[in-house]
Design an enzyme around this catalytic site. Structure first.
Site, PDB file in Angstrom:
ATOM      1  N   ASP A 190      31.874  28.398  14.790  1.00 23.64           N
ATOM      2  CA  ASP A 190      31.499  29.246  13.659  1.00 23.64           C
ATOM      3  C   ASP A 190      30.709  28.451  12.621  1.00 23.64           C
ATOM      4  OD1 ASP A 190      33.598  30.400  15.117  1.00 23.64           O
ATOM      5  OD2 ASP A 190      34.209  31.631  13.428  1.00 23.64           O
ATOM      6  N   HIS A 192      29.187  30.576   9.810  1.00 20.83           N
ATOM      7  CA  HIS A 192      29.445  31.443   8.661  1.00 20.83           C
ATOM      8  C   HIS A 192      28.514  31.170   7.482  1.00 20.83           C
ATOM      9  CE1 HIS A 192      32.726  33.914   9.980  1.00 20.83           C
ATOM     10  NE2 HIS A 192      33.399  32.865  10.427  1.00 20.83           N
ATOM     11  N   ASP A 219      29.580  34.036  15.185  1.00 17.71           N
ATOM     12  CA  ASP A 219      29.889  33.996  13.750  1.00 17.71           C
ATOM     13  C   ASP A 219      28.894  33.119  12.999  1.00 17.71           C
ATOM     14  OD1 ASP A 219      31.947  35.714  14.187  1.00 17.71           O
ATOM     15  OD2 ASP A 219      33.512  34.455  13.323  1.00 17.71           O
ATOM     16  N   ASP A 222      27.992  35.838   7.372  1.00 19.85           N
ATOM     17  CA  ASP A 222      29.116  36.260   6.528  1.00 19.85           C
ATOM     18  C   ASP A 222      29.799  35.067   5.873  1.00 19.85           C
ATOM     19  OD1 ASP A 222      28.924  39.013   6.699  1.00 19.85           O
ATOM     20  OD2 ASP A 222      30.160  39.153   8.498  1.00 19.85           O
ATOM     21  N   ARG A 223      30.327  35.334   4.696  1.00 24.52           N
ATOM     22  CA  ARG A 223      31.093  34.389   3.874  1.00 24.52           C
ATOM     23  C   ARG A 223      30.221  33.312   3.230  1.00 24.52           C
ATOM     24  NH1 ARG A 223      35.558  35.136   7.906  1.00 24.52           N
ATOM     25  NH2 ARG A 223      37.161  36.305   6.797  1.00 24.52           N
ATOM     26  N   ASN A 251      32.654  37.996  16.438  1.00 26.78           N
ATOM     27  CA  ASN A 251      33.147  39.245  15.853  1.00 26.78           C
ATOM     28  C   ASN A 251      32.468  39.570  14.523  1.00 26.78           C
ATOM     29  OD1 ASN A 251      34.698  36.985  14.712  1.00 26.78           O
ATOM     30  ND2 ASN A 251      35.882  38.557  13.667  1.00 26.78           N
ATOM     31  N   HIS A 252      31.763  38.609  13.916  1.00 27.86           N
ATOM     32  CA  HIS A 252      31.022  38.893  12.681  1.00 27.86           C
ATOM     33  C   HIS A 252      29.572  39.279  12.947  1.00 27.86           C
ATOM     34  CE1 HIS A 252      33.702  37.967   9.236  1.00 27.86           C
ATOM     35  NE2 HIS A 252      34.400  37.357  10.187  1.00 27.86           N
ATOM     36  N   HIS A 303      33.625  33.704  22.242  1.00 30.84           N
ATOM     37  CA  HIS A 303      33.892  33.491  20.819  1.00 30.84           C
ATOM     38  C   HIS A 303      35.376  33.515  20.487  1.00 30.84           C
ATOM     39  CE1 HIS A 303      33.501  33.520  16.505  1.00 30.84           C
ATOM     40  NE2 HIS A 303      34.274  34.588  16.460  1.00 30.84           N
ATOM     41  N   ARG A 436      46.115  39.203  12.988  1.00 27.17           N
ATOM     42  CA  ARG A 436      44.707  39.389  12.622  1.00 27.17           C
ATOM     43  C   ARG A 436      44.345  40.859  12.537  1.00 27.17           C
ATOM     44  NH1 ARG A 436      40.273  35.820  12.960  1.00 27.17           N
ATOM     45  NH2 ARG A 436      41.432  34.280  14.165  1.00 27.17           N
ATOM     46  N   HIS A 463      36.340  31.047  16.495  1.00 25.30           N
ATOM     47  CA  HIS A 463      37.058  32.160  15.874  1.00 25.30           C
ATOM     48  C   HIS A 463      38.154  31.753  14.894  1.00 25.30           C
ATOM     49  CE1 HIS A 463      38.006  36.341  15.535  1.00 25.30           C
ATOM     50  NE2 HIS A 463      39.122  36.315  16.228  1.00 25.30           N
TER      51      HIS A 463
END
Length: 566
Positions: A190, A192, A219, A222-223, A251-252, A303, A436, A463
């Protein structure tokens, strides 16, 4: 004079003490006792820091997963609205449908191309200019521009996404790589939106090329505050080296997740004029990303993880672009849910399915119960057993008809959800990922069976944030790799990447992007992370103050202000 005389006497006393110590050194036993005391003190000190680090980590992780649960519940609510209350006036889709169930392909490729070709780049624009096909000079220009905080113009962004979409359409669901063409393959977790982490990886390990192939395991967005720059670089290198750059979906990479975790807002802020067009095209690109990578037919890279229903052969044949969001069940399978929901009405609840949650292949559940509506199963109902049947009145008797099998779209969706959302656990078996809120927990037996079935030896996934950037579990058969350092707070974790050679023995490389963190001591780093975690927890407690007080009141009937634990 008095002061000077005092200082002279003190110095003489110190010299006398020093001389006596030199003449009479301490005994070895006394020295050993002192060393043991210092060792004990140091071990206790490190143990306390480790304890503080662990509970700080648990606070951060619990808040993160609680946020994901909220997102899934919110998405499930809107899915429920879509399934039951759309087209209220009978004249067409309503606003909710437009938000969560957009048209699969708003424009044809030719219309998209015409749209960005009509955009003019002003002469005042000083950022990078792109022409296609891309060259190394273009990617170098992007790197230099992003280091100088220069954005990429909307016209070039749209064209880059258009070219990426065309390339991804030609790629299979599962990418097969070989170490025979390169000495080593680098696997990253990830990111991010952490551009600094990506640039540090390129600096330490080398830019993507035929000699330095990469796998980025989802991923990307995001964030973080630089998600746009991250995907621009990744897509540019994918176009430049399509055989040596692999991007798995995470998943993002999901437009519904992007609404909550910042990527949608970032795009609209950086591209105010063309933001909507860019987001629609990114949605298409994300849905076309491969969902798995296999190296030398021995190493599987996904992922999130797997489940007891994961079928790699089936995954190779699905139409992945139809899964625009892992949070949204395909519309065609809703008729199946209506039938199975009606057939189970009046039956007692199974042990694995309670109100609001159930044991299913992906455990993405929605509020399906209402006093005026028939009970509904969760978004991903379990596969019907041969004993499931519909009781249909036929003349003066009842005839049992088998429940229809779920449509292929739903089976494909389940498989993708499990790959993107699942987490490993130490206990055997497979169960819903209740912590989760989506995907599955899979145990070492599930990992062993899948790897043995396909003749593999290792599963690499991402993840989950890890303090050291990576973690091994399931007797070394599962590796978690996470490449975003300082994910929760400055100094909270390291980032890492893996290098796999022809012998397929993983080598781990760690790093931490922060000049401030490197200047802090271990205690200072723990204090910073702990303070941030406690503040985040206080905010959560204050936000749910009313619910907490109501729950405490049930146990404190005498209003003493105390609750006793038994």
């Amino acid at each position: 004079m008095g002061c000077g005389t005092s200082v002279t006497i003190d110095n003489q006393a110190r010299r006398l003490t020093t001389d006596k110590t030199a003449k009479n050194p301490p005994s070895p036993a006394l020295t050993m006792k002192a060393a043991i005391l210092i060792q004990r003190w140091y071990r206790r000190y490190i143990a306390r820091l480790e304890m503080r680090q662990r509970y700080t980590w648990n606070i951060f992780q619990s808040i993160e997963y609680a946020g994901e649960q909220d997102q899934l519940q919110l998405s499930s609510f809107f899915n429920f609205m879509l399934d039951n209350f759309t087209q209220l006036n009978g004249n067409g889709p309503d606003l909710i449908s437009h938000l969560l169930d957009p048209v699969v392909d708003p424009w044809s490729d030719r219309e998209r191309q015409t749209k960005y070709e009509q955009i003019t780049v002003p002469e005042s624009y000083s950022g990078p200019h792109l022409t296609f096909p891309l060259t190394v000079s273009h990617t170098n220009a992007l790197l230099s521009a992003f280091k100088e905080q220069q954005p990429l113009h909307g016209r070039y962004m749209l064209q880059l996404l258009h070219e990426t979409k065309k390339l991804l359409k030609q790629m299979p669901n599962v990418i097969h790589l070989s170490t025979t063409y390169a000495k080593e393959i680098t696997i990253c977790g990830d990111l991010h939106g952490r551009l600094d982490d990506l640039l540090l990886i390129f600096y330490k390990n080398g830019l993507p090329s035929a000699e330095t192939p990469y796998v980025f395991n989802g991923d990307f967005v995001d964030r973080g505050k630089k998600s746009v720059e991250v995907i621009i670089l990744l897509f540019a290198y994918l176009l430049l080296y399509p055989d040596h750059m692999t991007l798995n979906r995470g998943n993002h990479e999901d437009h519904i997740m992007n609404l909550r975790y910042g990527f949608t807002k970032e795009v609209m802020q950086k591209y105010k004029t063309h933001g909507r067009d860019i987001l629609l095209l990114i949605q298409d690109v994300f849905s076309l990303l491969p969902i798995a990578t296999i190296i030398d037919n021995k190493v599987l890279i996904v992922h999130g993880g797997i489940s007891d229903m994961t079928d790699l052969d089936f995954l190779s044949s699905i139409e992945r672009h139809k899964v625009k969001s892992a949070l949204r069940l395909p519309r065609r399978s809703l008729n199946y849910l209506e039938v199975t929901g009606s057939s189970r009405q009046g039956q007692s609840e199974s042990p694995g399915c309670r109100q609001g949650s159930c044991s299913s292949s992906s455990s993405l559940c929605s509020p399906r119960r209402s006093s005026r509506l028939s009970p509904r199963p969760c978004l991903s109902p379990s596969m019907p057993s041969p004993t499931d049947a519909l009781q249909v009145p036929f003349l003066d008797s009842f005839t049992a008809l088998p429940v229809p099998q779920p449509p292929r779209e739903e089976l494909e969706w389940k498989q993708v959800v499990d790959l993107l959302w699942s987490d490993p656990k130490s206990q055997p078996g497979c169960s819903p990922n209740t912590f989760r809120g989506g995907g599955r927990y899979f145990g070492p037996d599930v990992t062993h069976r899948l790897l043995e079935r396909h003749g593999m030896s290792l599963l690499i996934r991402s993840h989950e944030c890890k303090q050291e950037g990576y973690e091994l579990c399931h007797d070394g058969q599962v590796i978690t790799i996470f490449s975003a350092s300082n994910y929760y707070e400055e100094g909270s974790n390291r980032g890492a990447y893996i290098k796999l050679g022809r012998e397929l023995l993983p080598r781990f490389f760690q790093y931490q992007v922060s000049r401030i963190t490197r200047k802090l001591t271990l205690t200072q780093r723990v204090n910073v992370a702990e303070g941030s975690a406690v503040r985040a927890l206080q905010e959560k407690l204050f936000a749910h103050r009313s619910e907490l007080m109501a729950a405490f009141q049930q146990y404190d009937t005498s209003n003493s202000g105390k609750i006793f634990l038994q």
